[in-house]
Design an enzyme around this catalytic site. Structure first.
Site, PDB file in Angstrom:
ATOM      1  N   GLU A 118     -22.995  -8.237   4.140  1.00 54.18           N
ATOM      2  CA  GLU A 118     -22.268  -8.051   2.743  1.00 54.18           C
ATOM      3  C   GLU A 118     -21.890  -6.551   2.614  1.00 54.18           C
ATOM      4  OE1 GLU A 118     -20.915 -10.326  -0.083  1.00 54.18           O
ATOM      5  OE2 GLU A 118     -22.408 -11.860   0.770  1.00 54.18           O
ATOM      6  N   ASP A 258     -17.917 -19.368   9.236  1.00 55.81           N
ATOM      7  CA  ASP A 258     -16.714 -18.959   8.698  1.00 55.81           C
ATOM      8  C   ASP A 258     -16.106 -18.050   9.896  1.00 55.81           C
ATOM      9  OD1 ASP A 258     -17.769 -17.694   7.375  1.00 55.81           O
ATOM     10  OD2 ASP A 258     -17.310 -18.394   5.688  1.00 55.81           O
ATOM     11  N   GLU A 351     -17.925 -26.440  -4.263  1.00 51.75           N
ATOM     12  CA  GLU A 351     -18.319 -25.860  -2.553  1.00 51.75           C
ATOM     13  C   GLU A 351     -18.336 -27.266  -1.597  1.00 51.75           C
ATOM     14  OE1 GLU A 351     -17.672 -22.867  -2.850  1.00 51.75           O
ATOM     15  OE2 GLU A 351     -19.663 -21.767  -2.608  1.00 51.75           O
ATOM     16  N   GLU A 372     -10.888 -17.876  -0.342  1.00 54.63           N
ATOM     17  CA  GLU A 372     -10.285 -18.943   0.874  1.00 54.63           C
ATOM     18  C   GLU A 372      -8.728 -19.670   0.694  1.00 54.63           C
ATOM     19  OE1 GLU A 372     -13.492 -18.744  -0.502  1.00 54.63           O
ATOM     20  OE2 GLU A 372     -13.562 -16.871   0.534  1.00 54.63           O
TER      21      GLU A 372
END
Ligand SMILES: *[C@@H]1O[C@H](CO)[C@@H](O)[C@H](O)[C@H]1NC(C)=O
Ligand SMILES: *[C@@H]1O[C@H](CO)[C@@H](O)[C@H](O)[C@H]1NC(C)=O
Ligand SMILES: *[C@@H]1O[C@H](CO)[C@@H](O)[C@H](O)[C@H]1NC(C)=O
Ligand SMILES: *[C@@H]1O[C@H](CO)[C@@H](O)[C@H](O)[C@H]1NC(C)=O
Ligand SMILES: *[C@@H]1O[C@H](CO)[C@@H](O)[C@H](O)[C@H]1NC(C)=O
Length: 628
Positions: A118, A258, A351, A372
C-alpha cells in the site's frame, strides 16, 4: 478449505431474467459527454474538499461523520494520492499548494509499521507521479519554486522499505517499520500481489536517482515469485518469504494476485525490459487456459488446476483493461460485458459474486468505491470507441451519485443489495475511480488533458498514478541501446539481452549476463512464437506508440471512428500487440479496426446469461480473508 463436499455437481444455470438489459444504447453525445465530465469534476471536488476540510492531514476522510482517520502511516495519504488527479484536472493552484505543503511537512522517519504494497502504490507512486509533473515544463504544470522535494521524500521512503527485501527468496515481507526496519515478529507470509506490484514505482525511482538498488530488489522479488510458479505456470495467492512455500495455493486473477500480472506487462511497457514480457506471456497464457471460463474467471488450484472457487471477485475487473494493453481485445469485451451485468444487477459490483448460485457471496457484499470496472471501461472505450462504454460509464456514475454520495464525500457501500452507506472513503476513490471516469468522458468530449494530449505516453500504476514514458525513464538512448533493450539484428537474441541492471544502467552497451534468462529464451513458447513481431517495436524508426505495443490505440486516438476503420494493413502488421494468439491467424485487434463491432451490443442486449459451464466437485460457500 472446510467446505462441505458435494457430489459431482454440474453447474447449469438458466436464469433468463437475470441479465435483463436496460441498456438502450441511446448514445452519449459529445455535449452530454462534456456534461458528464463536468459532473465527475464536481464529484472530485465534493470529495476532495470534504477531505481537506474535515480530515486533512489525516490519511482518509470519514465521509458520513465528517472526520478523519489514519489508516496507513498518518501522512496525509489522500492528499498524496490525489496529487496527479489535481494536475490532470488542470487545477494548478491546488496542485501547487499541495505539493508545497507536502514538501515542507511530510516526514517518514516515524515509528510506524506500514504495508509495503500500500505504501508503494499509494504514497511512493503518488509522490513520484507528482514529482514528474511538477518538475517538467512539458506538462504545463511545472511549479517554479519546486526543487525535487517530492523526489527526495520518495527516495527516503523507499530506502526505509528496503530492509523488507532482505529475505532468502527476495520476496519482501508484507510490512516494515519505517524507523526500525522489519518488526521482530513480522509475519513471513505475504501475498503475490504484495511482492509483485512494486516494480514500476521502485524502477522509476532508480532511473530518477541513478541508484539501481530499487529496481534490483523489486525485480528480484518478481523472479522469486515466478521461480516458484507451478508446472503449469500458475502462481498461488500467499507465500512464505523465507521458505518459498505457498501457503495459499489458489490461483486467480483477483484478490491477492491481480496486480502481479498487471505489473509484469506494465514494467515491460514502461522500461522495455523483456524479462517482464516473457514472464507476462507465459503467465498470461496459463491464466487464459486454466482460469478463463469464457467470459468469467475462476480460481483453481495452482498445481492441479482443479476448480476451487467459482467466484467473481470485484478486483478481477481490472483484467479487461490489462488485456487491452496486451492487445487481446476479444475476450476483454466479453468479460467486461459479463462483469458489467453484475454491476447492473446491483448498481455496484459486490466484492464477491458466486458464479454457482449467481448470488452475492456471503460476507463479500460490500462495494468500497473500487475503480477496476470503470478502469476497464475506459480502456475498452479508448481501444474501440464503442459508445456503449460511455453508456456503461454513465450508469456507473449515476450509481455513485445516487447511492454513494454522502454528506462530506462518497461512502463505501456495505451491502450492494441494500445500498447501506459506510463511513469510509478509501484514498483510491480520488486517485483512480474519479480519474478513470473523468478520463472516459473527457476522451469522448474531445480530450484536452495530459494523458491524451500531453508530451508523453503515460503508463498507469495500479493506483492510477501517471508515469510518463520519458526518455529518462524508458529510454537511455533511442537506438536500441537503452536499458533492457532488444533489437533484432539477425543474431541471437541473447546478445542483446541483459538482466544485469548495475552493469547496464547507463544504457550504452549490452552483454548477456543473466542466467535465469536462459529459461525464457529457450522456452518452447518463445521459439514457436513470431517473437520478432512482439518485440520489434523496440527498434528504430517506429513511432512511440509502436514501440510501446499500444499503437492501435494511437491510430484511433488521432482519428475519428470513421477513419480508424480504414486503417491499412501495413499499419496493422506493424502494430503487433504484446499478446499474440499463436494458434490463430486472426488479428487480435480486429475489433479495434472495426469500432462498430456489435459484439458488445449483442452481449448486452440479447439477454443471454453468461453462464459458467464447468464441472466441479465442490462448490464452496465460505468466507475467505481478503487482503486488499
Ligand atoms: C515504536 O512504537 C512501538 C509501538 O507503538 C513502541 O512500543 C515503541 O516503544 C516505539 N519505539 C520508539 C523508539 O519510539
Ligand atoms: C515476539 O514474540 C515473542 C514470542 O512470542 C515474544 O516473546 C516477544 O516479546 C515478541 N516481540 C515483540 C516485539 O512483540
Ligand atoms: C541513432 O541512429 C541514428 C539514425 O540511424 C544515427 O544518426 C544516430 O547517430 C544514432 N545514435 C546513436 C547514439 O548511435
Ligand atoms: C561497446 O563495447 C565495445 C567493446 O567493449 C566497444 O568497442 C564499443 O565502443 C561499445 N559501444 C558503446 C556504444 O559504448
Ligand atoms: C486462439 O485461437 C484459437 C483458434 O482460432 C481459438 O480457438 C482460441 O479461442 C483463441 N484463443 C484466444 C485466447 O483468443
Amino acid at each position: 478449505m472446510g467446505a462441505p463436499k458435494k457430489p459431482l455437481l454440474l453447474i447449469m444455470l438458466i436464469l433468463s431474467d437475470f441479465f435483463v438489459s436496460e441498456i438502450l444504447a441511446e448514445g452519449v453525445t459529445k455535449e452530454e459527454a462534456k456534461q458528464l465530465r463536468d459532473e465527475v469534476r464536481e464529484m472530485f471536488y465534493h470529495a476532495f474538499d470534504g477531505y481537506m476540510k474535515h480530515a486533512f492531514p489525516r490519511d482518509e476522510l470519514k465521509p458520513l461523520s465528517c472526520g478523519g482517520e489514519d489508516t496507513l502511516g498518518g501522512y496525509a495519504l489522500t492528499l498524496i494520492d490525489s496529487l496527479d488527479t489535481l494536475a490532470l484536472l488542470g487545477d494548478r493552484e491546488q496542485f501547487t499548494t499541495s505539493v508545497e505543503w507536502i514538501g515542507k511537512n511530510i516526514r517518514f522517519d516515524i515509528n510506524k509499521t506500514v504495508s509495503i504494497f500500500e505504501t508503494t502504490i499509494r504514497i511512493l507512486g503518488g509522490l513520484l507521479s507528482a514529482h514528474l509533473i511538477a518538475s517538467d515544463y512539458n506538462t504545463g504544470m511545472r511549479i517554479p519554486s519546486y526543487d525535487d522535494e517530492l523526489l527526495h521524500l520518495a527516495e527516503d521512503l523507499a530506502r526505509r522499505m528496503l530492509p523488507a527485501f532482505d529475505t532468502p527468496t527476495g520476496i519482501p515481507f508484507g510490512s516494515v517499520n519505517l524507523m526500525h526496519g522489519v518488526d521482530e515478529n513480522e509475519s513471513k507470509i505475504t501475498s503475490t500481489a504484495g511482492g509483485g506490484t512494486l516494480t514500476l514505482e521502485f524502477g522509476v525511482l532508480s532511473r530518477l536517482t541513478n541508484d539501481p538498488i530499487f529496481e534490483q530488489v523489486t525485480k528480484n522479488a518478481v523472479r522469486g515469485l515466478w521461480a516458484r510458479r507451478s508446472r503449469i505456470n500458475l502462481v498461488g495467492a500467499h507465500i512464505d518469504v523465507f521458505s518459498g512455500e505457498w501457503t495459499q495455493k489458489d490461483a486467480g486473477i483477483g484478490t491477492s494476485i491481480d496486480s502481479f500480472y498487471e505489473y509484469l506487462l506494465k514494467a515491460y511497457l514502461l522500461f522495455g525490459d523483456e524479462e517482464y514480457l516473457f514472464i507476462f506471456q507465459e503467465a498470461y497464457r496459463a491464466a487464459m487456459v486454466y482460469l478463463y471460463n469464457d467470459p468469467w474467471y475462476v480460481e483453481v488450484n495452482m498445481n492441479s488446476a482443479a476448480l476451487v472457487w467459482p467466484l467473481f471477485n470485484s478486483l478481477q475487473a481490472f483484467w479487461p483493461g490489462l488485456q487491452v494493453l496486451a492487445g487481446d481485445i476479444e475476450p476483454a469485451i466479453r468479460t467486461h460485458a459479463a462483469f458489467f451485468s453484475v454491476w447492473k444487477r446491483y448498481g455496484f459490483t459486490p466484492e464477491g459474486f458466486n458464479l454457482a448460485t449467481f448470488n452475492v457471496q456471503q460476507g463479500q457484499k460490500s462495494y468500497p468505491l473500487r475503480p477496476e470496472l470503470i478502469e476497464s471501461t475506459y480502456w475498452l472505450y479508448k481501444a474501440t470507441r464503442n459508445p456503449s462504454y460511455l453508456d456503461a460509464g454513465r450508469d456507473m456514475l449515476a450509481s455513485l451519485q445516487y447511492a454513494a454520495r454522502c454528506t462530506c464525500g462518497y461512502c463505501h457501500i456495505s451491502d450492494v443489495e441494500f445500498h447501506q452507506q459506510e463511513d469510509h472513503m478509501e484514498s483510491f476513490f480520488l486517485a483512480e475511480t474519479v480519474k478513470y471516469l473523468w478520463l472516459l468522458f473527457d476522451l469522448a468530449a474531445g480530450p484536452d488533458n495530459l494523458v491524451e494530449n500531453g508530451p508523453y505516453k503515460y503508463i498507469f500504476s495500479t493506483e492510477g498514478h501517471l508515469i510518463p514514458t520519458t526518455p529518462q525513464i524508458s529510454l537511455a538512448s533511442e537506438n536500441c541501446s537503452y536499458l533492457g533493450a532488444y533489437c533484432r539484428s539477425g543474431k541471437l537474441v541473447q546478445e542483446t539481452y541483459s538482466s544485469d541492471i548495475v552493469n547496464d544502467f547507463r544504457g550504452t552497451n549490452y552483454s548477456f549476463s543473466g542466467t535465469a534468462a536462459t529459461n525464457f529464451f529457450s522456452s518452447p513458447a518463445f521459439h514457436k512464437s513470431p517473437s520478432s513481431g512482439l518485440i520489434k517495436g523496440f527498434c528504430p524508426g517506429l513511432t512511440h506508440g509502436q514501440r510501446y505495443g499500444i499503437s492501435y490505440i494511437d491510430s484511433v486516438d488521432n482519428n475519428d471512428a470513421e477513419s480508424a476503420r480504414t486503417t491499412n494493413v501495413d499499419d496493422e502488421a506493424q502494430n503487433s500487440p504484446v499478446f499474440v494468439n499463436h494458434s490463430s491467424d486472426s488479428q487480435p485487434s480486429d475489433s479495434v479496426e472495426n469500432p462498430d463491432n456489435s459484439n458488445y451490443h449483442e452481449l448486452m442486449e440479447n439477454q443471454r446469461v453468461p453462464q459458467l459451464k464447468i464441472e466441479t466437485r465442490e462448490t464452496v460457500d465460505e468466507e475467505r480473508p481478503r487482503d486488499n
